[in-house]
Motif scaffolding. Structure first.
Motif, mmCIF file in Angstrom:
data_model
loop_
_atom_site.group_PDB
_atom_site.id
_atom_site.type_symbol
_atom_site.label_atom_id
_atom_site.label_comp_id
_atom_site.label_asym_id
_atom_site.label_seq_id
_atom_site.Cartn_x
_atom_site.Cartn_y
_atom_site.Cartn_z
ATOM 1 N N MET A 1 -13.362 3.353 -6.203
ATOM 2 C CA MET A 1 -13.610 4.659 -7.040
ATOM 3 C C MET A 1 -13.403 6.020 -6.254
ATOM 4 N N GLU A 2 -13.554 5.941 -5.138
ATOM 5 C CA GLU A 2 -13.814 7.147 -4.387
ATOM 6 C C GLU A 2 -12.817 7.789 -3.624
ATOM 7 N N THR A 3 -11.834 7.039 -2.862
ATOM 8 C CA THR A 3 -11.037 7.403 -1.937
ATOM 9 C C THR A 3 -9.963 8.771 -2.085
ATOM 10 N N ALA A 4 -9.464 8.861 -3.542
ATOM 11 C CA ALA A 4 -8.717 10.109 -3.652
ATOM 12 C C ALA A 4 -9.702 11.217 -3.723
ATOM 13 N N ALA A 5 -11.015 11.354 -4.233
ATOM 14 C CA ALA A 5 -11.862 12.496 -3.955
ATOM 15 C C ALA A 5 -12.197 12.767 -2.310
ATOM 16 N N PHE A 6 -12.215 11.650 -1.706
ATOM 17 C CA PHE A 6 -12.689 11.521 -0.240
ATOM 18 C C PHE A 6 -11.601 12.349 0.293
ATOM 19 N N TYR A 7 -10.389 12.181 0.125
ATOM 20 C CA TYR A 7 -9.420 12.503 1.134
ATOM 21 C C TYR A 7 -8.995 14.030 0.533
ATOM 22 N N LEU A 8 -9.383 14.392 -0.606
ATOM 23 C CA LEU A 8 -9.150 15.865 -1.094
ATOM 24 C C LEU A 8 -10.257 16.683 -0.637
ATOM 25 N N MET A 9 -11.431 16.219 -0.612
ATOM 26 C CA MET A 9 -12.625 16.874 0.394
ATOM 27 C C MET A 9 -12.216 17.198 1.823
ATOM 28 N N ALA A 10 -11.889 16.030 2.495
ATOM 29 C CA ALA A 10 -11.187 16.310 3.771
ATOM 30 C C ALA A 10 -10.153 17.289 3.974
ATOM 31 N N GLU A 11 -9.571 17.330 3.060
ATOM 32 C CA GLU A 11 -8.319 18.436 3.115
ATOM 33 C C GLU A 11 -9.003 19.807 3.199
ATOM 34 N N LEU A 12 -10.012 19.913 2.020
ATOM 35 C CA LEU A 12 -10.530 21.197 1.783
ATOM 36 C C LEU A 12 -11.429 21.686 3.209
ATOM 37 N N LEU A 13 -12.042 20.441 3.747
ATOM 38 C CA LEU A 13 -13.074 20.544 4.849
ATOM 39 C C LEU A 13 -12.126 20.834 6.276
ATOM 40 N N GLU A 14 -10.898 20.463 6.112
ATOM 41 C CA GLU A 14 -9.893 20.353 7.221
ATOM 42 C C GLU A 14 -10.531 19.667 8.550
ATOM 43 N N ILE A 15 -10.923 18.552 8.048
ATOM 44 C CA ILE A 15 -11.665 17.819 9.237
ATOM 45 C C ILE A 15 -10.774 16.364 9.270
ATOM 46 N N PRO A 16 -10.160 15.867 10.304
ATOM 47 C CA PRO A 16 -9.653 14.496 10.503
ATOM 48 C C PRO A 16 -10.461 13.382 9.607
ATOM 49 N N ALA A 17 -9.932 12.669 8.885
ATOM 50 C CA ALA A 17 -10.697 11.712 7.933
ATOM 51 C C ALA A 17 -9.723 10.241 7.946
ATOM 52 N N VAL A 18 -10.609 9.313 7.717
ATOM 53 C CA VAL A 18 -10.204 8.034 7.273
ATOM 54 C C VAL A 18 -11.041 7.088 6.891
ATOM 55 N N ALA A 19 -10.762 6.439 5.603
ATOM 56 C CA ALA A 19 -11.235 5.569 4.890
ATOM 57 C C ALA A 19 -11.301 4.195 5.363
ATOM 58 N N LEU A 20 -12.203 3.522 5.662
ATOM 59 C CA LEU A 20 -12.378 1.848 5.855
ATOM 60 C C LEU A 20 -12.921 0.957 4.849
ATOM 61 N N LEU A 21 -12.176 0.256 4.521
ATOM 62 C CA LEU A 21 -12.581 -0.430 3.248
ATOM 63 C C LEU A 21 -12.461 -1.921 3.357
ATOM 64 N N VAL A 22 -13.622 -2.688 2.999
ATOM 65 C CA VAL A 22 -13.667 -4.192 3.345
ATOM 66 C C VAL A 22 -13.457 -4.705 1.570
ATOM 67 N N VAL A 23 -12.473 -5.538 1.543
ATOM 68 C CA VAL A 23 -12.297 -6.279 0.343
ATOM 69 C C VAL A 23 -13.270 -7.220 -0.147
ATOM 70 N N SER A 24 -13.762 -6.947 -1.186
ATOM 71 C CA SER A 24 -15.067 -7.729 -1.594
ATOM 72 C C SER A 24 -14.737 -8.541 -2.795
ATOM 73 N N ASP A 25 -13.501 -8.645 -3.482
ATOM 74 C CA ASP A 25 -13.123 -9.371 -4.552
ATOM 75 C C ASP A 25 -11.629 -9.323 -4.872
ATOM 76 N N ASN A 26 -11.214 -10.149 -5.714
ATOM 77 C CA ASN A 26 -9.931 -10.070 -5.836
ATOM 78 C C ASN A 26 -9.350 -10.793 -7.232
ATOM 79 N N SER A 27 -8.888 -10.043 -8.217
ATOM 80 C CA SER A 27 -8.701 -10.253 -9.774
ATOM 81 C C SER A 27 -7.626 -11.168 -9.550
ATOM 82 N N ALA A 28 -6.586 -10.941 -8.680
ATOM 83 C CA ALA A 28 -5.423 -11.805 -8.729
ATOM 84 C C ALA A 28 -5.693 -13.328 -8.417
#
Length: 266
Positions: free
Chosen positions: A202-229
């Motif tokens: 739900m959030e990583t697009a907004a996260f990286y846009l905020m990081a761009e505005l803040l001009e701060i190095p940023a990384v998203a770390l995501l753990v796979v919780s489910d798989n619809s496939a």
């Protein structure tokens, strides 16, 4: 920090109190933090980090909370928020008052491809914004771009990927679709899969846009919780699936978070 972020801050301070990061999360703007961790639903306690870090609860509300995580000289400001891109934007915006060197997103993600297993740790190569909240970061809300593609600073992300490999862990780069609804996403799942993305959250697009505005190095770390496939469910995992997920969430994810926080930004 970019001019637009200053303008956003000035506008909300005009109608609200100063020092909002302290009022919401108990975080002190006089303190220099090595990193700000933004974690929808995940507290340091939920990731069992209090077993090997000093975790101080600063403030807890109905659905948000602030913590200070300390280990080997690291000082990490940690905010737990509710899910959604709008919540992320609001809470990162008020933390713009703080001083921190890195921005780290910690969260769960669903897989749309059979190539991903529960417990895998991933980071976005790009995110598609399926919602509308990010439009409020533009000069005008009339500038809405449907399904806008948001790319992180891949030079920095690649450094964290290499750091993970050096630590003995695989951090997989994968494309992400950001949905504004969990319950309704399944009704539109075939449409979403047509975008060709590997993961959904739900959030990583907004996260990286905020990081761009803040001009701060940023990384998203995501753990796979489910798989619809593969049919690995978010609610109702088997014992084996739960074991894999918990290893990723409680062991690898916090370890990589600490290593990313400690990484020296040149």
């Amino acid at each position: 920090m970019k001019k637009r972020m200053f303008e956003i801050m000035d506008a909300f301070h005009r109608y609200n109190a100063e020092n909002m990061a302290y009022l919401a999360f108990g975080l002190d703007k006089e303190v220099h933090y090595d990193a700000l961790v933004v974690a929808p639903s995940f507290s340091p306690y939920k990731l069992k980090m209090d077993g090997y870090c000093k975790v101080t609860t600063l403030k807890e509300g109905a659905y948000i909370a602030g913590y200070l995580v300390e280990k080997d000289g690291l000082k990490i400001a940690w905010i737990k928020t509710a899910s959604s891109d709008s919540n992320l934007i609001d809470h990162v915006a008020i933390c713009a008052e703080l001083t921190f060197d890195k921005l780290i997103f910690v969260g769960a993600v669903g897989a749309l491809s059979k190539e991903f297993s529960l417990g895998d740790i991933c980071t976005p190569s790009y995110s598609i914004a399926g919602g509308l909240a990010h439009t409020y970061l533009k000069d005008s809300v009339r500038e809405y771009v449907p399904f806008e593609r948001v790319e992180p600073d891949m030079q920095y992300v690649d450094r964290i990927v290499r750091l993970s490999e050096e630590s003995g862990y695989m951090l997989r780069k994968a494309s992400v679709f950001c949905t504004p609804s969990i319950a309704a996403e399944y009704f539109h799942l075939e449409e979403i899969k047509a975008f060709g993305t590997d993961l959904i959250e739900m959030e990583t697009a907004a996260f990286y846009l905020m990081a761009e505005l803040l001009e701060i190095p940023a990384v998203a770390l995501l753990v796979v919780s489910d798989n619809s496939a593969t049919g690995a469910a978010l609610v109702g995992r088997t014992d084996a699936e739960q074991e894999c997920y918990e290893r990723g969430r409680n062991q690898i994810l916090p370890e990589l978070t600490l290593r990313a926080a400690a990484y020296h930004v040149e």
